[in-house]
Design a protein around this motif. Structure first.
Motif, PDB file in Angstrom:
ATOM      1  N   VAL A 184       1.836   8.246  -2.707  1.00 43.18           N
ATOM      2  CA  VAL A 184       2.324   8.137  -1.320  1.00 43.18           C
ATOM      3  C   VAL A 184       3.367   9.228  -1.090  1.00 43.18           C
ATOM      4  N   VAL A 185       3.205   9.960   0.009  1.00 41.71           N
ATOM      5  CA  VAL A 185       4.225  10.940   0.407  1.00 41.71           C
ATOM      6  C   VAL A 185       4.836  10.463   1.721  1.00 41.71           C
ATOM      7  N   ASP A 186       6.099  10.123   1.653  1.00 39.75           N
ATOM      8  CA  ASP A 186       6.825   9.694   2.853  1.00 39.75           C
ATOM      9  C   ASP A 186       7.331  10.955   3.551  1.00 39.75           C
ATOM     10  N   ALA A 187       6.613  11.356   4.589  1.00 38.84           N
ATOM     11  CA  ALA A 187       7.011  12.554   5.353  1.00 38.84           C
ATOM     12  C   ALA A 187       7.435  12.132   6.754  1.00 38.84           C
ATOM     13  N   THR A 188       7.993  10.939   6.869  1.00 32.96           N
ATOM     14  CA  THR A 188       8.430  10.441   8.177  1.00 32.96           C
ATOM     15  C   THR A 188       9.751  11.103   8.559  1.00 32.96           C
ATOM     16  N   HIS A 189      10.165  10.869   9.796  1.00 34.18           N
ATOM     17  CA  HIS A 189      11.391  11.475  10.332  1.00 34.18           C
ATOM     18  C   HIS A 189      12.612  10.939   9.589  1.00 34.18           C
ATOM     19  N   PRO A 190      13.658  11.777   9.426  1.00 35.98           N
ATOM     20  CA  PRO A 190      14.856  11.306   8.710  1.00 35.98           C
ATOM     21  C   PRO A 190      15.469  10.036   9.315  1.00 35.98           C
ATOM     22  N   PHE A 191      15.216   9.760  10.595  1.00 32.91           N
ATOM     23  CA  PHE A 191      15.786   8.556  11.225  1.00 32.91           C
ATOM     24  C   PHE A 191      14.835   7.356  11.174  1.00 32.91           C
ATOM     25  N   ALA A 192      13.667   7.517  10.596  1.00 30.97           N
ATOM     26  CA  ALA A 192      12.721   6.392  10.481  1.00 30.97           C
ATOM     27  C   ALA A 192      13.053   5.628   9.191  1.00 30.97           C
ATOM     28  N   ALA A 193      14.049   4.749   9.259  1.00 28.30           N
ATOM     29  CA  ALA A 193      14.591   4.120   8.042  1.00 28.30           C
ATOM     30  C   ALA A 193      13.713   2.990   7.525  1.00 28.30           C
ATOM     31  N   ALA A 194      13.111   2.216   8.439  1.00 23.35           N
ATOM     32  CA  ALA A 194      12.373   1.025   8.005  1.00 23.35           C
ATOM     33  C   ALA A 194      11.126   1.409   7.204  1.00 23.35           C
ATOM     34  N   ILE A 195      10.381   2.378   7.699  1.00 27.23           N
ATOM     35  CA  ILE A 195       9.126   2.732   7.015  1.00 27.23           C
ATOM     36  C   ILE A 195       9.430   3.357   5.639  1.00 27.23           C
ATOM     37  N   SER A 196      10.545   4.104   5.534  1.00 27.36           N
ATOM     38  CA  SER A 196      10.885   4.701   4.232  1.00 27.36           C
ATOM     39  C   SER A 196      11.277   3.620   3.227  1.00 27.36           C
ATOM     40  N   ALA A 197      12.018   2.608   3.699  1.00 25.91           N
ATOM     41  CA  ALA A 197      12.381   1.498   2.809  1.00 25.91           C
ATOM     42  C   ALA A 197      11.114   0.757   2.383  1.00 25.91           C
ATOM     43  N   ASN A 198      10.212   0.534   3.344  1.00 25.05           N
ATOM     44  CA  ASN A 198       8.952  -0.156   3.030  1.00 25.05           C
ATOM     45  C   ASN A 198       8.113   0.642   2.038  1.00 25.05           C
ATOM     46  N   ALA A 199       8.104   1.960   2.198  1.00 20.20           N
ATOM     47  CA  ALA A 199       7.290   2.813   1.322  1.00 20.20           C
ATOM     48  C   ALA A 199       7.775   2.703  -0.115  1.00 20.20           C
ATOM     49  N   ALA A 200       9.102   2.804  -0.298  1.00 19.97           N
ATOM     50  CA  ALA A 200       9.647   2.735  -1.656  1.00 19.97           C
ATOM     51  C   ALA A 200       9.343   1.370  -2.281  1.00 19.97           C
ATOM     52  N   ALA A 201       9.529   0.298  -1.485  1.00 12.98           N
ATOM     53  CA  ALA A 201       9.293  -1.055  -2.013  1.00 12.98           C
ATOM     54  C   ALA A 201       7.806  -1.268  -2.335  1.00 12.98           C
ATOM     55  N   ALA A 202       6.929  -0.848  -1.437  1.00 12.36           N
ATOM     56  CA  ALA A 202       5.489  -1.067  -1.628  1.00 12.36           C
ATOM     57  C   ALA A 202       4.974  -0.277  -2.833  1.00 12.36           C
ATOM     58  N   CYS A 203       5.471   0.947  -2.989  1.00 10.84           N
ATOM     59  CA  CYS A 203       5.037   1.756  -4.134  1.00 10.84           C
ATOM     60  C   CYS A 203       5.494   1.112  -5.439  1.00 10.84           C
ATOM     61  N   GLY A 204       6.699   0.512  -5.410  1.00  8.57           N
ATOM     62  CA  GLY A 204       7.179  -0.208  -6.595  1.00  8.57           C
ATOM     63  C   GLY A 204       6.243  -1.356  -6.938  1.00  8.57           C
ATOM     64  N   THR A 205       5.848  -2.119  -5.918  1.00  5.74           N
ATOM     65  CA  THR A 205       4.949  -3.263  -6.128  1.00  5.74           C
ATOM     66  C   THR A 205       3.583  -2.799  -6.637  1.00  5.74           C
ATOM     67  N   ALA A 206       3.091  -1.709  -6.047  1.00  4.36           N
ATOM     68  CA  ALA A 206       1.718  -1.259  -6.360  1.00  4.36           C
ATOM     69  C   ALA A 206       1.675  -0.301  -7.557  1.00  4.36           C
ATOM     70  N   HIS A 207       2.844   0.013  -8.128  1.00  2.00           N
ATOM     71  CA  HIS A 207       2.936   0.948  -9.264  1.00  2.00           C
ATOM     72  C   HIS A 207       2.287   2.296  -8.959  1.00  2.00           C
ATOM     73  N   VAL A 208       2.670   2.839  -7.799  1.00  6.41           N
ATOM     74  CA  VAL A 208       2.167   4.138  -7.353  1.00  6.41           C
ATOM     75  C   VAL A 208       3.391   5.009  -7.066  1.00  6.41           C
TER      76      VAL A 208
END
Ligand code: NAP
Length: 247
Positions: free
Chosen positions: A71-95
């Motif tokens: 997963v590459v999080d290339a969202t806007h620096p102010f898009a905080a929720a999706i970046s937090a979700n990305a880090a958490a989801a990748c942790g869960t999915a081991h990606v």
């Protein structure tokens, strides 16, 4: 079936440029995810999916269902929720989760910046009686429209969902913006306060150069905190990071 499936969380020019470059690499299935905020999104190389995932759990499910390997999080620096979700989801999915994030702007010694923590504080920091150019986007304009003691010139790409009161004027325009145009806008509208989010990058930096020249003070909203994942500041650095991650 390609061995690698890369999910780009997009909504920025950098995400689109990354999709363009990665689409030339063989052996990758490429998916860009857009939130669906703009009515007519720009074309992207590879597949595009649109709309929220339903939080970190929904994103983890999507990663598993589509067999996403990076997963590459290339969202806007102010898009905080999706970046937090990305880090958490990748942790869960081991990606692995990587982030492409342009560096913030920094004030020069001659700049007059007042940095604030969030949009609400930016709205209250505008001095009463000012003529303020507000460049925070349509989704966060409401607290500024509530300042009836300020003349607002609100620049955004598409009009807001909320009603625009008489003390505010909309300027609809799509970046990039050049220095001549920004100088003219500040002068023509007699702007004495500029409100900006610290987005960084080149597309909207000219307003800060014009404000510096014309000695217009800037209320600058600091970036929200994002989870600590490996981060590249530009496209080339991200392509190297991806090459290492995919082997
Ligand atoms: P946000 O507050 O971080 O995200 C809110 C929710 O929108 C997320 O929880 C997610 O919903 C959904 N979402 C956000 N980005 C998504 C994406 N790329 N793909 C699928 N779902 C996404 O984000 P935002 O600040 O509203 O920004 C939305 C989009 O606009 C992002 O793609 C961002 O890159 C772009 N953008 C934002 C700004 C800005 O200043 N905020 C400026 C320019 C572009 P679920 O929880 O349901 O998954």
């Amino acid at each position: 079936m390609p061995p690698e499936t890369v999910l780009i969380l997009g909504g920025t020019a950098e995400a689109r440029a990354l999709a363009d470059r990665l689409s030339r690499r063989a052996g990758i299935r490429l998916i860009t995810s857009l939130a669906g905020r703009t009515a007519a999104p720009a074309r992207h190389a590879g597949e595009v999916r649109t709309g929220g995932f339903g939080g970190a759990r929904g994103l983890a499910r999507y990663i598993a269902d589509e067999k996403v390997t990076l997963v590459v999080d290339a969202t806007h620096p102010f898009a905080a929720a999706i970046s937090a979700n990305a880090a958490a989801a990748c942790g869960t999915a081991h990606v692995p989760c990587l982030r492409l994030e342009r560096p913030p702007w920094r004030p020069l010694p001659e700049d007059d910046w007042r940095e604030v923590a969030d949009i609400g504080k930016a709205a209250t920091a505008i001095p009463a009686g000012s003529r303020a150019l507000v460049t925070v986007g349509r989704q966060e304009i409401a607290p500024f429209l509530a300042r009836e003691d300020v003349t607002l010139i609100a620049r955004m790409i598409e009009p807001p969902d909320v009603a625009v009161p008489p003390h505010a004027e909309l300027v609809l325009a799509r970046p990039p913006f050049g220095l001549d145009d920004e100088r003219r806008l500040l002068r023509d509208k007699a702007i004495d306060t500029l409100v900006a989010k610290n987005s960084g990058g080149t597309a909207t930096v000219a307003k800060l150069m014009a404000a510096r020249e014309l000695r217009v003070p800037v209320i600058m909203v600091r970036r929200p905190a994002k989870p600590p994942v490996p981060t590249a500041p530009d496209l080339e650095a991200m392509l190297e990071m991806i090459a290492r991650a995919l082997g």
